[in-house]
Design an enzyme around this catalytic site. Sequence first.
Site, short mmCIF file in Angstrom:
data_model
loop_
_atom_site.label_atom_id
_atom_site.label_comp_id
_atom_site.label_asym_id
_atom_site.label_seq_id
_atom_site.Cartn_x
_atom_site.Cartn_y
_atom_site.Cartn_z
N LYS A 113 35.31 15.31 -16.43
CA LYS A 113 34.77 16.00 -15.25
C LYS A 113 33.99 17.26 -15.63
CE LYS A 113 36.85 13.33 -12.11
NZ LYS A 113 37.59 12.34 -12.91
C1 LIG Z 1 37.90 11.00 -12.68
C2 LIG Z 1 38.40 10.25 -13.83
C3 LIG Z 1 38.14 8.87 -13.98
C4 LIG Z 1 37.40 8.06 -12.95
O1 LIG Z 1 36.04 8.43 -12.84
P1 LIG Z 1 35.22 8.05 -11.52
O2 LIG Z 1 33.91 8.71 -11.69
O3 LIG Z 1 36.00 8.57 -10.37
O4 LIG Z 1 35.13 6.56 -11.49
C5 LIG Z 1 38.60 8.25 -15.13
N1 LIG Z 1 39.31 8.93 -16.06
C6 LIG Z 1 39.58 10.24 -15.93
C7 LIG Z 1 40.39 10.92 -16.98
C8 LIG Z 1 39.12 10.94 -14.83
O5 LIG Z 1 39.40 12.25 -14.71
#
Ligand SMILES: *Cc1c(COP(=O)(O)O)cnc(C)c1O
Length: 495
Positions: A113
């Site tokens: 993120k």
């Molecule tokens: C948010 C997240 C995901 C999923 O990503 P999306 O963009 O919501 O599909 C997968 N792995 C981790 C560790 C995340 O923080």
Amino acid sequence: MRYLSTRDKNVSLSGAEAIAMGLSRDGGLLTPEMIPEIDEKFLLALSGLSYPERAAKVMALYLTDYTEDELLNFAREAYGPDGFDDTRAAPAREVDKNLYCLELWHGPTSAFKDMALQMLPRLLSAALKKTGESRTACILVATSGDTGKAAMEGFADVDQTKIFVFYPKDGVSKIQELQMVTQAGQNVGVCAVKGNFDDAQTGVKQIFSDVNIREILNKRGYFLSSANSINWGRILPQLVYYFSAYCDLLRENKIKIGEKINICVPTGNFGDILAAWYAKQMGLPVGKLICASNRNDVLTEFIKTGVYNRDREFYTTMSPSMDILISSNLERLLYHLSGENDMEVRAYMRELSESGKYEIQKDLKSKLQAEFWGGYCDEAGTSQTIGDYWKKYHYLIDTHTAVAANVLEQYREATGDDHIAVFASTASPYKFCGSVLNAIGENPDGDGVELLEKLYQVSGVKIPARLADLKNKTRRFDLTAEKSDMDKIVLDFLK
Ligand SMILES: *Cc1c(COP(=O)(O)O)cnc(C)c1O
């Protein structure tokens, strides 16, 4: 470039307006009116550049109301040594022949993120200036664990913004919770919700569409915005690392220009894999996009059958950031695949909210299946894969990454397509110590901070500095609420 609502193309905004607003008032997602195309020359030029330079070049194609220089400055700050512990920002690690792991967790909160949320506050601050906005933006976030922390870290003490985060009380790891409740900053707040992620997300969406609340906040000098992946400013920075991975493979002579790579992404809200789809649409040579889910396999079924059915049991898993039954960003994909048909998308979304499911028409389904392959991995499989990777490659991966590695393997077995593939590693194994320890055959008992140390002793892999520092932090927040009280909590925070 204009940004249109997926539910009403008459809503047309500039890039800055779209980023400031987050979500269209009609509930639709603000989406680029066209997808710019790149060629081999562009890719070759990109290969010679640093990560921030690559980011500026790719993002400038979409954010035509920002200058490339402006974007480059933001990217240099966002991906610099203050936040990232690797100068390549998103290095692709060779795991095996034709198998690469794209490490997206070298940022300040150890989850992918950060790749977007170190950039978004800078884009948003600039957007407030560009649009002459004088009110304070209040970023409202529903998080399955990683977004909340990354957003707080990104927005902490950013001028003219406030940020409030809701997370499901029993749906995040100990380390994730600790990261959030110890967050510094005068403009941040966080609250646990009694419910799951979908409850939190639904609550936030309701607050967004509540005319009354908007009116009250407006009088107090606030407007609401979003740092969830419904905001285009979240998706766009994520396109960059797929380009960057391709360029790194080119530069290291692992592939020839034009050669296609497969990409596998552990998926929750469909943001990360959607970014890969945009990159492919733009002309990045990508073969199949492999959508990996955990036991919450709503997307696997959707890709197989064309029926999206959220009316199913919700499972809390060891990959909590993927415990999602309503994948918001799918709406952007349906919009593009249907030929930008806003009426059709609106009808699907109405069906989803009224009856819990919808079925896409045949033509759309074949387009979907031409691009995507879907698979899921249960808890035992996730654990097994972490253990296998540790034994076979001496490579420690987190629970979400393991889901992707497992599903990629399934894809290769099912199709025989063992072409060069990159799978996304979305979090540091240190964010999910208990599950990781358990998977490699160690005792997972202990509290959050103890487990960091334990995993280090067993693996010898360096603990990310900021996670190691958690033991010196004091808890600042201790709020829990019923989901029906989320609106009151927000009004209270924005007194
Ligand atoms: C948010 C997240 C995901 C999923 O990503 P999306 O963009 O919501 O599909 C997968 N792995 C981790 C560790 C995340 O923080």
